[in-house]
Write an enzyme that holds these catalytic residues in place. Structure first.
Site, PDB file in Angstrom:
ATOM      1  N   THR A 377       0.885  -1.112   0.153  1.00 42.33           N
ATOM      2  CA  THR A 377      -0.075  -0.110  -0.079  1.00 42.33           C
ATOM      3  C   THR A 377       0.955   1.396   0.115  1.00 42.33           C
ATOM      4  O   THR A 377       2.029   1.226  -0.052  1.00 42.33           O
ATOM      5  CB  THR A 377      -1.021  -0.088   1.383  1.00 42.33           C
ATOM      6  OG1 THR A 377      -1.339  -1.314   1.540  1.00 42.33           O
ATOM      7  CG2 THR A 377      -2.146   0.745   1.253  1.00 42.33           C
ATOM      8  N   GLU A 397      -3.716  -3.405  -3.430  1.00 39.04           N
ATOM      9  CA  GLU A 397      -3.751  -4.567  -2.805  1.00 39.04           C
ATOM     10  C   GLU A 397      -2.266  -5.321  -2.599  1.00 39.04           C
ATOM     11  O   GLU A 397      -1.781  -4.866  -1.581  1.00 39.04           O
ATOM     12  CB  GLU A 397      -4.679  -5.539  -3.234  1.00 39.04           C
ATOM     13  CG  GLU A 397      -5.038  -6.896  -2.228  1.00 39.04           C
ATOM     14  CD  GLU A 397      -4.962  -6.749  -0.952  1.00 39.04           C
ATOM     15  OE1 GLU A 397      -4.731  -7.603  -0.126  1.00 39.04           O
ATOM     16  OE2 GLU A 397      -5.470  -5.548  -0.482  1.00 39.04           O
ATOM     17  N   ASP A 419      -8.979  -9.806  -0.772  1.00 40.57           N
ATOM     18  CA  ASP A 419      -9.107  -8.942   0.767  1.00 40.57           C
ATOM     19  C   ASP A 419     -10.462  -9.789   1.310  1.00 40.57           C
ATOM     20  O   ASP A 419     -10.394  -9.816   2.444  1.00 40.57           O
ATOM     21  CB  ASP A 419      -9.693  -7.522   0.604  1.00 40.57           C
ATOM     22  CG  ASP A 419      -8.427  -6.563   0.948  1.00 40.57           C
ATOM     23  OD1 ASP A 419      -7.325  -7.286   1.308  1.00 40.57           O
ATOM     24  OD2 ASP A 419      -8.486  -5.209   0.788  1.00 40.57           O
ATOM     25  N   SER A 438     -11.034  -3.999   5.014  1.00 36.70           N
ATOM     26  CA  SER A 438      -9.590  -3.580   4.890  1.00 36.70           C
ATOM     27  C   SER A 438      -8.837  -3.229   6.016  1.00 36.70           C
ATOM     28  O   SER A 438      -9.490  -2.609   6.968  1.00 36.70           O
ATOM     29  CB  SER A 438      -9.705  -2.218   3.856  1.00 36.70           C
ATOM     30  OG  SER A 438      -8.542  -1.541   3.915  1.00 36.70           O
ATOM     31  N   GLY A 459       1.094  -1.998   4.314  1.00 35.67           N
ATOM     32  CA  GLY A 459       1.463  -3.191   4.776  1.00 35.67           C
ATOM     33  C   GLY A 459       0.382  -4.209   5.100  1.00 35.67           C
ATOM     34  O   GLY A 459       0.636  -5.326   5.788  1.00 35.67           O
ATOM     35  N   GLY A 460      -1.000  -4.191   4.471  1.00 37.41           N
ATOM     36  CA  GLY A 460      -1.583  -4.980   4.738  1.00 37.41           C
ATOM     37  C   GLY A 460      -2.180  -5.392   6.042  1.00 37.41           C
ATOM     38  O   GLY A 460      -2.433  -4.348   6.773  1.00 37.41           O
TER      39      GLY A 460
END
Length: 562
Positions: A377, A397, A419, A438, A459-460
């Site tokens: 991201t 993503e 996601d 998210s 960083g998810g």
């Protein structure tokens, strides 16, 4: 807590630091930060600068964000003293099926296989989000916001270590069209060369002339749909045309006398941050040394407790109830904190029962999400001379998104459908027109009603952990902002494995291992925090950027006409 003590500890010299009196722009690339600062210098406001930075990042960091990205914009209006969230999160197409990511035996398809076809592409929302932000809060036009990125795209950007690392690690994700740009003549781009994406320049010029409608209804929309469908996706023109960027109220809670403001669901990162701060406030984390095993243990167990509850209860609130009041209830927090004992890692970390603290919401009856994957991201912030603050975390993503580049238009499509939980029976499973959960966590912090800090990270699933630890380093350990960002971080899910950054003391790791935690074999950077600290008393802004990427803060100290 006296914020003046924290402000007195801030440093004025060093790399990836800057101070400003009229404004600040900070991002993961030098190009985007400078463009944002130039907009502020010329009299643009925070939203004008933020929009220009998103388009600039679509050029300078086009493997992490772009025109087909998703994102959350958070905006503080200094005059109204009000914070608003504009949700540009990607959404499942109307024809999406729950079994998209399982095979004929109902087994989950491996990640690389499910994240790169057209079925991984969700309805992108970031362009409509910025169009909405500009119309509501900007002082300049959509066309003016795009102009600096067009010039940057024409000139090209210098390939840096972030580009090289992405190409080396994730080149297998690239489709044929994307390889033409990132591997010209089948040779990867090399550090120091100038990358010029002529097709992206052309697309930006179309958007500048025809507006956001060209992306969601016009020729670009047609090209997106054709590309996704050609590779097995179900995205339709009507999906794009019907997408709306929602304007929402944020979530808010407190930590040690500071007010923490974050996006609300389907954003799960904001909830996660507030939840973890409440747990750590209960456990008084600041009593332990910043590099003690006790501090790392508290963070690790807090992450495990939060993740168990997030996977069980976070979803799209338009589809199912979320027990937010229960999850953040003081009694529930105290109940969950009992799992922290400083003696061992709890072998099983099951979700709790926050429904006991709810009055008018009902459980969905669906299972907890079973799988959570990492992603990349970018985060960026702009503050103007009037004190307005705009920030955004936007993403394709995964690195390179789906790897699908739209032929003739030069931008990558997201893989935001991943996601969702690939399993068909969980609270975050795929359903038509549903938002996946998210973990983007753009965050504002206020003290006595006045801005004190703005921050965020990529960083998810690690995003909230990076934001959390930076906040603690500033508020509990009263560190300099840049030092707080650079202080080594950890991340873990519900299991025993801990990702860690260089600098974690060996003695602390050894103690953690003795109580049944495991550390990954090598240290790796976690996230890329961008932050701004507000010293209102002295009329100064302090920006800092994480060393894991080459971005910089750029302070504005006077306007061009002054």
């Amino acid at each position: 807590m006296d914020k003046r003590e924290i402000l007195n500890n801030q440093k004025h010299d060093g790399e990836q630091r800057d101070w400003g009196t009229y404004g600040m722009a900070t991002s993961a690339t030098k190009e985007a930060s400078k463009i944002g600062a130039d907009v502020l210098k010329s009299g643009g406001n925070a939203v004008d600068a933020l929009a220009a930075m998103q388009f600039a990042l679509a050029v300078s960091e086009q493997f992490n964000t772009g025109l087909a990205a998703s994102g959350f914009i958070i905006y503080y209006d200094a005059k109204e003293k009000k914070t608003t969230v504009i949700q540009g999160h990607s959404k499942a197409p109307e024809d999406a099926k729950k079994n998209t990511f399982v095979d004929e035996n109902q087994d989950v398809i491996p990640f690389i296989e499910r994240s790169t076809p057209g079925s991984a592409v969700a309805i992108p929302g970031i362009m409509k989000a910025f169009d909405r932000a500009i119309s509501l809060y900007g002082s300049r036009s959509w066309a003016e916001a795009i102009a600096p990125a067009i010039e940057l795209s024409k000139q090209g950007v210098e390939v840096n270590d972030t580009w090289i690392s992405s190409l080396q690690k994730f080149d297998k994700r690239l489709g044929d069209e994307a390889r033409k740009f990132f591997f010209p003549d089948d040779v990867p781009l090399t550090k120091g060369e100038t990358a010029v994406n002529k097709e992206l320049t052309h697309t930006l010029e179309i958007l500048q002339e025809k507006g956001v409608a060209a992306f969601y209804e016009g020729e670009i929309a047609e090209a997106i749909v054709e590309e996704a469908q050609k590779l097995g996706g179900c995205l339709k023109l009507s999906d794009l045309a019907n997408y709306e960027a929602k304007v929402q109220s944020p979530l808010q809670s407190s930590y040690k006398g500071f007010d923490i403001v974050v996006p609300s669901p389907p954003n799960g990162g904001g909830f996660a941050l507030l939840y973890m701060l409440k747990l750590l406030e209960e456990m008084r984390i600041g009593q332990y040394d910043v590099r003690s095993w006790e501090k790392y243990y508290l963070i690790a167990e807090t992450l495990r407790i939060m993740t168990a509850d997030k996977l069980a209860f976070m979803t799209d609130p338009d589809f199912y109830d979320i027990p937010l009041e229960g999850l953040l209830h003081p009694d529930y927090i105290r109940e969950r904190a009992k799992k922290i004992n400083f003696k061992f890692r709890n072998e099983e970390m099951a979700p709790g029962n926050p429904w006991e603290y709810e009055t008018d919401k009902q459980p969905s009856g669906l299972k907890a999400q079973s799988i959570e994957k990492g992603s990349e991201t970018t985060h960026f912030i702009a503050v103007d001379k009037d004190g307005n603050i705009a920030a955004c975390t936007s993403s394709l993503e995964h690195v390179f998104g789906s790897g699908i580049m739209v032929a003739g238009y030069g931008f990558l499509l997201n893989n935001d459908m991943t996601d969702f939980d690939p399993q068909t029976d969980s609270i975050n499973s795929i359903e038509p027109n549903k938002y996946p959960v998210s973990m983007k966590t753009p965050t504002f912090i206020f003290k006595d009603g006045k801005p004190f800090m703005a921050l965020g990270s990529p960083g998810g699933p690690t995003i909230a952990a990076s934001v959390l630890q930076t906040i603690i380093h500033v508020l509990d350990y009263q560190m300099d902002l840049k030092d707080a960002i650079e202080e080594p971080r950890i991340y873990n899910g519900t299991g025993p494995l801990i990702w860690w950054e260089e600098g974690i003391p060996e003695e602390a790791k050894k103690t953690m291992e003795e109580i049944n935690f495991q550390f990954d074999q090598i240290a790796l950077p976690i996230g890329n925090v961008q932050a701004v600290l507000f010293d209102e008393e002295n009329g100064q802004l302090y920006g800092a950027s994480d060393s894991s990427r080459p971005g910089i803060p750029v302070g504005v100290n006077k306007l061009e006409n002054e």
